[in-house]
Scaffold this motif. Structure first.
Motif, PDB file in Angstrom:
ATOM      1  N   ASN A   1      -0.908  10.348  -3.055  1.00 37.49           N
ATOM      2  CA  ASN A   1      -2.368  10.456  -3.139  1.00 37.49           C
ATOM      3  C   ASN A   1      -3.050   9.166  -2.687  1.00 37.49           C
ATOM      4  O   ASN A   1      -3.032   8.149  -3.393  1.00 37.49           O
ATOM      5  CB  ASN A   1      -2.751  10.778  -4.591  1.00 37.49           C
ATOM      6  CG  ASN A   1      -4.224  11.088  -4.746  1.00 37.49           C
ATOM      7  OD1 ASN A   1      -5.017  10.851  -3.831  1.00 37.49           O
ATOM      8  ND2 ASN A   1      -4.602  11.615  -5.906  1.00 37.49           N
TER       9      ASN A   1
ATOM     10  N   VAL B   1      -2.178  11.661  -9.396  1.00 39.54           N
ATOM     11  CA  VAL B   1      -2.954  10.906 -10.374  1.00 39.54           C
ATOM     12  C   VAL B   1      -4.432  11.002 -10.020  1.00 39.54           C
ATOM     13  O   VAL B   1      -4.800  10.957  -8.852  1.00 39.54           O
ATOM     14  CB  VAL B   1      -2.500   9.430 -10.377  1.00 39.54           C
ATOM     15  CG1 VAL B   1      -3.209   8.651 -11.473  1.00 39.54           C
ATOM     16  CG2 VAL B   1      -0.998   9.358 -10.560  1.00 39.54           C
TER      17      VAL B   1
ATOM     18  N   SER C   1       9.937   9.258  -1.184  1.00 41.33           N
ATOM     19  CA  SER C   1       9.986   8.440  -2.393  1.00 41.33           C
ATOM     20  C   SER C   1      10.493   9.274  -3.560  1.00 41.33           C
ATOM     21  O   SER C   1       9.716   9.779  -4.352  1.00 41.33           O
ATOM     22  CB  SER C   1       8.597   7.892  -2.709  1.00 41.33           C
ATOM     23  OG  SER C   1       7.706   8.964  -2.859  1.00 41.33           O
TER      24      SER C   1
ATOM     25  N   VAL D   1      -5.835   7.162  -4.845  1.00 46.67           N
ATOM     26  CA  VAL D   1      -5.488   6.177  -5.870  1.00 46.67           C
ATOM     27  C   VAL D   1      -5.583   4.767  -5.293  1.00 46.67           C
ATOM     28  O   VAL D   1      -6.133   3.864  -5.922  1.00 46.67           O
ATOM     29  CB  VAL D   1      -4.072   6.454  -6.419  1.00 46.67           C
ATOM     30  CG1 VAL D   1      -3.619   5.338  -7.342  1.00 46.67           C
ATOM     31  CG2 VAL D   1      -4.053   7.785  -7.154  1.00 46.67           C
TER      32      VAL D   1
ATOM     33  N   ASP E   1       3.042   5.990  -2.586  1.00 46.32           N
ATOM     34  CA  ASP E   1       4.276   6.690  -2.973  1.00 46.32           C
ATOM     35  C   ASP E   1       4.277   6.974  -4.473  1.00 46.32           C
ATOM     36  O   ASP E   1       4.580   8.082  -4.917  1.00 46.32           O
ATOM     37  CB  ASP E   1       5.499   5.824  -2.649  1.00 46.32           C
ATOM     38  CG  ASP E   1       5.940   5.956  -1.185  1.00 46.32           C
ATOM     39  OD1 ASP E   1       5.406   6.831  -0.487  1.00 46.32           O
ATOM     40  OD2 ASP E   1       6.798   5.167  -0.760  1.00 46.32           O
ATOM     41  N   ASN E   2       3.978   5.935  -5.244  1.00 46.57           N
ATOM     42  CA  ASN E   2       4.042   6.065  -6.702  1.00 46.57           C
ATOM     43  C   ASN E   2       2.910   6.908  -7.263  1.00 46.57           C
ATOM     44  O   ASN E   2       2.928   7.266  -8.443  1.00 46.57           O
ATOM     45  CB  ASN E   2       4.036   4.681  -7.357  1.00 46.57           C
ATOM     46  CG  ASN E   2       5.393   4.015  -7.215  1.00 46.57           C
ATOM     47  OD1 ASN E   2       6.422   4.662  -7.349  1.00 46.57           O
ATOM     48  ND2 ASN E   2       5.401   2.731  -6.902  1.00 46.57           N
ATOM     49  N   ALA E   3       1.926   7.217  -6.425  1.00 43.33           N
ATOM     50  CA  ALA E   3       0.858   8.122  -6.844  1.00 43.33           C
ATOM     51  C   ALA E   3       1.121   9.518  -6.284  1.00 43.33           C
ATOM     52  O   ALA E   3       0.210  10.339  -6.187  1.00 43.33           O
ATOM     53  CB  ALA E   3      -0.487   7.592  -6.372  1.00 43.33           C
ATOM     54  N   GLY E   4       2.370   9.778  -5.900  1.00 43.04           N
ATOM     55  CA  GLY E   4       2.727  11.092  -5.391  1.00 43.04           C
ATOM     56  C   GLY E   4       2.103  11.398  -4.045  1.00 43.04           C
ATOM     57  O   GLY E   4       1.895  12.562  -3.700  1.00 43.04           O
TER      58      GLY E   4
ATOM     59  N   ALA F   1       9.233   8.552  -7.107  1.00 41.98           N
ATOM     60  CA  ALA F   1       7.811   8.557  -7.422  1.00 41.98           C
ATOM     61  C   ALA F   1       7.452   9.776  -8.262  1.00 41.98           C
ATOM     62  O   ALA F   1       8.029  10.851  -8.093  1.00 41.98           O
ATOM     63  CB  ALA F   1       7.003   8.586  -6.135  1.00 41.98           C
ATOM     64  N   PRO F   2       6.534   9.603  -9.178  1.00 42.11           N
ATOM     65  CA  PRO F   2       6.089  10.755  -9.952  1.00 42.11           C
ATOM     66  C   PRO F   2       5.396  11.750  -9.023  1.00 42.11           C
ATOM     67  O   PRO F   2       4.661  11.356  -8.135  1.00 42.11           O
ATOM     68  CB  PRO F   2       5.108  10.148 -10.952  1.00 42.11           C
ATOM     69  CG  PRO F   2       4.692   8.846 -10.360  1.00 42.11           C
ATOM     70  CD  PRO F   2       5.851   8.377  -9.542  1.00 42.11           C
TER      71      PRO F   2
ATOM     72  N   PHE G   1       0.824  -1.215   0.000  1.00 39.52           N
ATOM     73  CA  PHE G   1       0.000   0.000   0.000  1.00 39.52           C
ATOM     74  C   PHE G   1       0.858   1.266   0.000  1.00 39.52           C
ATOM     75  O   PHE G   1       0.583   2.217  -0.733  1.00 39.52           O
ATOM     76  CB  PHE G   1      -0.931   0.001   1.227  1.00 39.52           C
ATOM     77  CG  PHE G   1      -2.062  -0.991   1.116  1.00 39.52           C
ATOM     78  CD1 PHE G   1      -2.255  -1.733  -0.048  1.00 39.52           C
ATOM     79  CD2 PHE G   1      -2.941  -1.188   2.175  1.00 39.52           C
ATOM     80  CE1 PHE G   1      -3.290  -2.652  -0.156  1.00 39.52           C
ATOM     81  CE2 PHE G   1      -3.986  -2.103   2.072  1.00 39.52           C
ATOM     82  CZ  PHE G   1      -4.163  -2.836   0.913  1.00 39.52           C
ATOM     83  N   VAL G   2       1.900   1.281   0.830  1.00 39.69           N
ATOM     84  CA  VAL G   2       2.736   2.483   0.912  1.00 39.69           C
ATOM     85  C   VAL G   2       3.412   2.743  -0.439  1.00 39.69           C
ATOM     86  O   VAL G   2       3.486   3.878  -0.903  1.00 39.69           O
ATOM     87  CB  VAL G   2       3.780   2.351   2.047  1.00 39.69           C
ATOM     88  CG1 VAL G   2       4.838   3.447   1.950  1.00 39.69           C
ATOM     89  CG2 VAL G   2       3.093   2.408   3.404  1.00 39.69           C
ATOM     90  N   SER G   3       3.881   1.662  -1.079  1.00 42.50           N
ATOM     91  CA  SER G   3       4.512   1.820  -2.390  1.00 42.50           C
ATOM     92  C   SER G   3       3.518   2.367  -3.413  1.00 42.50           C
ATOM     93  O   SER G   3       3.853   3.234  -4.232  1.00 42.50           O
ATOM     94  CB  SER G   3       5.066   0.467  -2.862  1.00 42.50           C
ATOM     95  OG  SER G   3       5.512   0.556  -4.188  1.00 42.50           O
ATOM     96  N   THR G   4       2.281   1.867  -3.345  1.00 38.18           N
ATOM     97  CA  THR G   4       1.250   2.337  -4.270  1.00 38.18           C
ATOM     98  C   THR G   4       0.984   3.830  -4.077  1.00 38.18           C
ATOM     99  O   THR G   4       0.912   4.593  -5.045  1.00 38.18           O
ATOM    100  CB  THR G   4      -0.056   1.542  -4.061  1.00 38.18           C
ATOM    101  OG1 THR G   4       0.210   0.156  -4.275  1.00 38.18           O
ATOM    102  CG2 THR G   4      -1.149   1.995  -5.029  1.00 38.18           C
TER     103      THR G   4
END
Lengths: 222, 309
Positions: free
Chosen positions: A204, B291, B283, A207, A199-202, B286-287, A194-197
């Protein structure tokens, strides 16, 4: 670390070299390990009893052939509430984001996570065939924080598997917060997912919530 | 025999060097990482950073994610169907026997590492298991030794390095081979070249060696099928696999060191100390563009493995 060159010419150079390397490695290992090995805590009978009854019950529900799938899902839902500390786990899997989400996001995440997590296990209902759980011991990490070790065997399992349960509470009131299999803790892994998800959504959280809602809708792929 | 002892000698010498090198590398990399939010994996950490302490050190994440997606595509196209075909045409009991034979042929390598780890009791148990199961157990088909109370344990060079204090180092997803870290990657190479059964069988180019490699690969993939299905349901399968692999390996190392695992607190996080950094800073890769909730999340959707039945 590296033995002198002269050893190479002796009668059993290989054995000597291996011995020397081993001795030096052991010495090194002892230094590294100094202080890392701590005495194991005491056992906790209450926590063990809790896992024995509650966890076995959830496993039995999943394997009960006399119940319909809908019945199993209902019983499973109830069994999870009795077995696991759902609010604590929900908070934990958000990791660092548990401190930054709004109360509204937290509530929507909690609902989505619950449905998602149950769908993950319900998709596996057919994998359970009468496994039995046996408590083999426990370790008190600190008062009210116990790891209960179990062996699950039978069913479709070729070999018995070791499963550990981390339970928090005291007396006769306990709740599971994490489950470990082959060294992997479920809640910790879920948190990383979850944290990675997020993180990769800036950062948010929305998401993640929408992905959870979508995945919960998804039928079992296999 | 001569070849084996030469290999052994080389192995132990390099092992010593690596063990020593591991300390200096760990020491310097710890300094280098100090300003970042990512601490050394799986070491004791205060509550506030507990969730980060469980994160694998993954400076090559860009490459690794590409490699992961490629490997999952290959699995979908080839390894997965082969494993599922194998599982479809063989009964459970047959596959358990195959796993037992494969496992038994790995015992000499386990023994080697038990010895290198200076664990005479474990080495003795491995020897007894191999002797009993290879004979009474019909070339490893049946785990007779376990029935006698001599239970199995795993050991490999990655664990041996870890037992002497070598840290895992950066996470690495090697195409086809799967998840590794630097320590266990080097360990895997050592495992391959020091495996007594492999050496006795004349390497992987002989009929025996090649057959063993093929059977081992199919057996491993079939046994991992539940894990693959688990990844299928993860939101970020890459991060899930990374976390599970790291935990699994460190548990194996703790088995050799006897260390007690540091676990995060489950107490209410909002009651704990303030976070050290904002989420975005933690991170760097990370972008930063937020989104839309409805749009698909690129990293996860690109790497979701959908292995056909």
């Amino acid at each position: 670390m590296i033995p002198p060159e002269t050893t190479m010419t002796k009668a059993h150079p290989t054995r000597r070299l291996v011995q020397l390397a081993l001795v030096s490695l052991i010495g090194l290992g002892a230094m590294v390990q100094a202080g890392s090995a701590t005495a194991q805590g005491q056992r906790d009978a209450g926590a063990e009893q809790f896992v024995q009854t509650r966890a076995q019950r959830v496993i039995s529900v999943l394997a009960d052939k006399s119940q319909s799938v809908a019945q199993k899902k209902a019983t499973f839902h109830q069994g999870i509430d009795e077995l696991a500390d759902v609010p604590r786990i929900t908070n934990f899997v958000l990791g660092k984001y548990a401190r930054t989400v709004t109360p509204d996001q937290r509530a929507r995440f909690a609902a989505a996570f619950r449905v998602y997590a149950e769908s993950v296990y319900q998709n596996r209902i057919n994998d359970y065939h009468g496994e039995t759980l046996k408590v083999t011991g426990s370790t008190v990490r600190k008062p009210g924080d116990v790891i209960v070790n179990t062996t699950i065997s039978g069913g479709q399992l070729g070999q018995p598997v070791q499963v550990s349960w981390r339970v928090l509470g005291g007396g006769t009131s306990w709740k599971v917060v994490d489950v470990q299999f082959k060294g992997v803790w479920l809640a910790i892994t879920q948190q990383q997912d979850f944290v990675s998800t997020i993180d990769n959504a800036g950062g948010n959280v929305e998401v993640l919530i929408s992905q959870l809602q979508r995945d919960a809708q998804r039928p079992a792929s296999r | 025999m001569q070849r084996l002892s030469v290999t052994l000698r080389t192995a132990t010498t390099v092992l010593s060097l690596l063990a020593a090198g591991g300390f200096s590398a760990t020491a310097s990399s710890a300094h280098a990482r100090a300003p970042l939010e990512t601490p050394v994996p799986l070491v004791a950490a205060p509550d506030a950073t507990a969730d980060m302490a469980q994160t694998e050190y993954d400076p090559l994440e860009g490459f690794n994610r590409g490699s992961y997606a490629f490997s999952m595509g290959l699995d979908r196209a080839f390894f997965g169907p082969v494993a599922h075909g194998y599982m479809a045409v063989t009964p459970n009991s047959f596959r358990h026997r195959v796993s037992a034979v494969v496992y038994n042929l790995g015992e000499p390598s386990t023994f080697l590492n038990d010895v290198l780890q200076a664990k005479p009791k474990r080495a003795g148990r491995t020897t007894a298991r191999f002797a009993i199961n290879s004979t009474v157990g019909l070339l490893g088909l049946f785990d007779v030794a376990a029935g006698m109370g001599i239970r199995s344990h795993d050991a490999d060079f990655g664990q041996t390095f870890g037992r002497y204090g070598v840290k895992p180092g950066p996470y690495l997803y090697v195409p086809v081979l799967g998840p590794l870290n630097f320590r266990d990657g080097v360990g895997r190479v050592f495992d391959f070249f020091t495996d007594p059964v492999g050496i006795a069988g004349g390497g992987w180019t002989t009929t025996f060696g090649a057959s063993r490699l093929v059977v081992q690969t199919i057996d491993t993939r079939a046994n991992a099928d539940l894990a693959f299905r688990g990844l299928d349901q993860a939101i970020d399968p890459y991060a899930t696999a990374r976390s599970a692999y790291g935990q699994h390996r460190e548990a194996l190392v703790r088995e050799a060191t006897g260390a007690v695992q540091e676990l995060p607190d489950f107490d209410d996080v909002s009651a704990g100390p303030e976070p050290a950094a904002t989420p975005a800073k933690a991170s760097p890769q990370a972008p930063t563009v937020p989104v839309e909730p409805a749009s698909p999340e690129p990293a996860a959707s690109a790497s979701v493995p959908t292995v056909p039945q």
